[in-house]
Structure formats: C-alpha cells, structure tokens
Scaffold this motif. Structure first.
Motif, mmCIF file in Angstrom:
data_model
loop_
_atom_site.group_PDB
_atom_site.id
_atom_site.type_symbol
_atom_site.label_atom_id
_atom_site.label_comp_id
_atom_site.label_asym_id
_atom_site.label_seq_id
_atom_site.Cartn_x
_atom_site.Cartn_y
_atom_site.Cartn_z
ATOM 1 N N GLN A 1 1.122 -1.230 -0.202
ATOM 2 C CA GLN A 1 0.339 0.286 -0.104
ATOM 3 C C GLN A 1 1.261 1.200 -0.391
ATOM 4 O O GLN A 1 1.214 1.799 1.334
ATOM 5 C CB GLN A 1 -0.703 -0.379 1.207
ATOM 6 C CG GLN A 1 -2.250 -1.410 1.030
ATOM 7 C CD GLN A 1 -1.577 -1.774 2.488
ATOM 8 O OE1 GLN A 1 -0.929 -1.690 2.942
ATOM 9 N NE2 GLN A 1 -3.469 -2.559 2.566
ATOM 10 N N TRP A 2 1.560 1.254 -1.296
ATOM 11 C CA TRP A 2 2.408 2.411 -1.593
ATOM 12 C C TRP A 2 1.836 3.558 -0.835
ATOM 13 O O TRP A 2 2.748 4.824 -0.410
ATOM 14 C CB TRP A 2 3.238 2.181 -2.922
ATOM 15 C CG TRP A 2 4.006 1.477 -3.094
ATOM 16 C CD1 TRP A 2 2.311 0.173 -3.674
ATOM 17 C CD2 TRP A 2 4.597 0.773 -2.277
ATOM 18 N NE1 TRP A 2 3.734 -0.742 -3.962
ATOM 19 C CE2 TRP A 2 4.314 -0.528 -2.810
ATOM 20 C CE3 TRP A 2 5.441 0.751 -0.781
ATOM 21 C CZ2 TRP A 2 5.486 -2.281 -2.571
ATOM 22 C CZ3 TRP A 2 6.567 -0.541 -0.860
ATOM 23 C CH2 TRP A 2 6.606 -1.263 -0.912
ATOM 24 N N VAL B 1 4.071 4.530 -8.402
ATOM 25 C CA VAL B 1 4.379 3.326 -7.977
ATOM 26 C C VAL B 1 3.041 2.541 -7.394
ATOM 27 O O VAL B 1 3.100 1.646 -7.884
ATOM 28 C CB VAL B 1 5.266 2.962 -7.283
ATOM 29 C CG1 VAL B 1 6.455 3.507 -7.345
ATOM 30 C CG2 VAL B 1 5.225 3.638 -5.457
ATOM 31 N N THR B 2 1.740 3.088 -7.736
ATOM 32 C CA THR B 2 1.092 2.537 -7.052
ATOM 33 C C THR B 2 0.609 1.787 -8.802
ATOM 34 O O THR B 2 0.263 2.482 -9.877
ATOM 35 C CB THR B 2 0.140 3.628 -7.000
ATOM 36 O OG1 THR B 2 0.619 3.913 -5.598
ATOM 37 C CG2 THR B 2 -1.386 2.500 -6.167
ATOM 38 N N ASP B 3 -0.623 0.595 -8.236
ATOM 39 C CA ASP B 3 -1.198 -0.089 -9.156
ATOM 40 C C ASP B 3 -2.576 0.882 -9.800
ATOM 41 O O ASP B 3 -3.179 -0.301 -8.776
ATOM 42 C CB ASP B 3 -1.198 -1.275 -9.606
ATOM 43 C CG ASP B 3 -1.614 -2.474 -10.826
ATOM 44 O OD1 ASP B 3 -2.138 -1.411 -11.428
ATOM 45 O OD2 ASP B 3 -2.276 -3.173 -10.054
ATOM 46 N N PHE B 4 -3.483 1.513 -10.317
ATOM 47 C CA PHE B 4 -4.852 1.964 -10.738
ATOM 48 C C PHE B 4 -4.952 1.037 -10.921
ATOM 49 O O PHE B 4 -6.587 1.421 -11.082
ATOM 50 C CB PHE B 4 -4.742 2.995 -10.463
ATOM 51 C CG PHE B 4 -3.991 4.442 -9.307
ATOM 52 C CD1 PHE B 4 -4.947 4.478 -8.590
ATOM 53 C CD2 PHE B 4 -2.968 5.016 -9.478
ATOM 54 C CE1 PHE B 4 -3.954 5.102 -7.201
ATOM 55 C CE2 PHE B 4 -2.479 5.498 -8.761
ATOM 56 C CZ PHE B 4 -2.891 5.909 -7.533
ATOM 57 N N GLY B 5 -4.995 -0.244 -10.980
ATOM 58 C CA GLY B 5 -6.072 -1.340 -11.941
ATOM 59 C C GLY B 5 -6.777 -2.124 -10.679
ATOM 60 O O GLY B 5 -7.493 -2.302 -10.942
ATOM 61 N N ALA B 6 -5.900 -2.252 -9.225
ATOM 62 C CA ALA B 6 -6.795 -2.396 -8.458
ATOM 63 C C ALA B 6 -7.532 -0.820 -7.679
ATOM 64 O O ALA B 6 -7.197 -0.200 -7.298
ATOM 65 C CB ALA B 6 -5.967 -2.783 -7.452
ATOM 66 N N ASN C 1 -7.364 0.452 -4.776
ATOM 67 C CA ASN C 1 -5.983 1.746 -4.869
ATOM 68 C C ASN C 1 -6.755 3.284 -5.065
ATOM 69 O O ASN C 1 -5.974 3.876 -4.491
ATOM 70 C CB ASN C 1 -5.287 1.239 -5.785
ATOM 71 C CG ASN C 1 -4.294 0.117 -4.641
ATOM 72 O OD1 ASN C 1 -4.086 0.052 -4.173
ATOM 73 N ND2 ASN C 1 -3.238 -0.442 -5.880
ATOM 74 N N TRP C 2 -7.801 3.014 -4.749
ATOM 75 C CA TRP C 2 -8.159 4.406 -5.567
ATOM 76 C C TRP C 2 -9.385 4.872 -4.348
ATOM 77 O O TRP C 2 -8.961 5.677 -3.647
ATOM 78 C CB TRP C 2 -9.466 4.591 -6.484
ATOM 79 C CG TRP C 2 -8.886 4.040 -7.973
ATOM 80 C CD1 TRP C 2 -9.120 3.207 -8.917
ATOM 81 C CD2 TRP C 2 -8.871 5.095 -8.674
ATOM 82 N NE1 TRP C 2 -8.228 3.120 -10.251
ATOM 83 C CE2 TRP C 2 -8.063 5.199 -9.749
ATOM 84 C CE3 TRP C 2 -8.330 6.976 -8.349
ATOM 85 C CZ2 TRP C 2 -7.842 5.927 -11.038
ATOM 86 C CZ3 TRP C 2 -7.591 7.342 -9.736
ATOM 87 C CH2 TRP C 2 -6.978 6.612 -10.855
#
Length: 192
Positions: A51-52, A108-113, A116-117
């Motif tokens: 959880q960056w 560095v965050t994967d906003f596909g998840a 994370n939004w």
C-alpha cells in the motif's frame, strides 16, 4: 528475515497513537514523539501490504512531525525575542517534500486495483486536511472526518482492525476540534 505479523504492527502503531492523543489533549510536546513513533510500525504494515500511498503518507507525517517539533522550538525562541524566522519558507519546504512523496507513490501504485483508488482518496484528503490544520483553519476538521470515513472503509477491507477502530476515535476528536476552532474563529472575528 522474519516478517512481523500485520496484527502486531497494527497494534504497535495504534498503541503509540493512543498514547500520543493523551499528550495532545494536554498540549505537551511529548505528543510529537509518540505520534512519530507510530509511523514506523504503520510504514512497515503498509509496505508489507504493498500500500504505497499509505506508506508514503507515513513518511510525509514524519516530515510534518519533525517539522512540528522544530517549528515549536523556533516559535518559542521567537516569543522570547531571541530570533526571527521565515515561517512561509518553513511551511513551503515541508509541503514541497510532501508533494514529491505523493507524486512518487502515485507513480508506483497500480491503479488497476480498485482499492488503490480508495487509498488515493484517503491520502489526497489527508494532505488537504494537513494543509488546513497547519494554518489552523477550522474547515480542516470536516476534511479529517472524511479521511476517517474513507480510511475506515479501507481498513475494514484490509482487516487492519486497530486502525479501523482508531478511525472512530479520531473522527470524534475531529468533531470536537471543529467545534473548538469554530468558536475560536468566531471570537477572533468578534474582537476584530
């Protein structure tokens, strides 16, 4: 290397925050030390969970914590007539560092998840609330309540139970802080 269980990190961070709140109410500088101490277990918890954005927020809080301690020292010296200092510059440097950390963690965050939004919303609101709080603006407290609401949902999802429960304590404190700061603002306007 043995990893520390997430529950242990959650408990350690929560305990430090609760102790810090005790000192916050008495307006003692010890608040800053316990608040800063909570950041390491939380940082490790969020890094361990990938959880960056929340991990970066802990670094930002550390910058604000160290800044708060030093600014308190400078303000005391200014009050005694020993020094003058450039307050806007001090705040500007801290905010520039915080925004750089925020930009890096976004990168560095994967906003596909989808979750994370939610993390992004919580961190964005926390930075806005911090901005208002550092300037002692009453509107910052309702933003903190929104931060607590978003984080409660997120921490429920991640099963960080101490952090989940802590959001309700912090939200209640924000309601109290909002009322107190609005009264102070009303007194200031009445005296002007």
């Amino acid at each position: 290397m043995t990893s520390i269980p997430p529950l242990a990190l959650d408990l350690a961070g929560g305990l430090c925050v609760l102790i810090s709140l005790y000192y916050l109410w008495s307006k003692a500088s010890t608040y800053w030390h316990w608040s800063n101490a909570s950041l390491l277990p939380y940082f490790l918890l969020f890094v361990g969970g990938g959880q960056w954005l929340l991990a970066g927020l802990q670094v930002t809080y550390l910058i604000f914590g160290i800044h708060g301690l030093y600014l308190r020292h400078l303000e005391a010296r200014r009050k005694r007539g020993e020094i003058r200092f450039n307050e806007p510059l001090w705040y500007g440097v801290t905010w520039a560092a915080s925004l750089l950390i925020f930009a890096y963690t976004i990168a560095v965050t994967d906003f596909g998840a989808a979750w994370n939004w939610v993390q992004f919303a919580a961190v964005s609101l926390a930075l806005i609330a911090n901005f208002g709080t550092t300037r002692r603006w009453a509107w910052s407290w309702p933003v903190w309540i929104a931060v607590n609401a978003v984080q409660a949902v997120y921490f429920w999802h991640t099963e960080y139970w101490v952090l989940f429960g802590l959001q309700f304590v912090l939200a209640a404190m924000s309601v109290y802080g909002w009322q107190a700061w609005r009264r102070d603002e009303a007194r200031t306007v009445a005296l002007a």
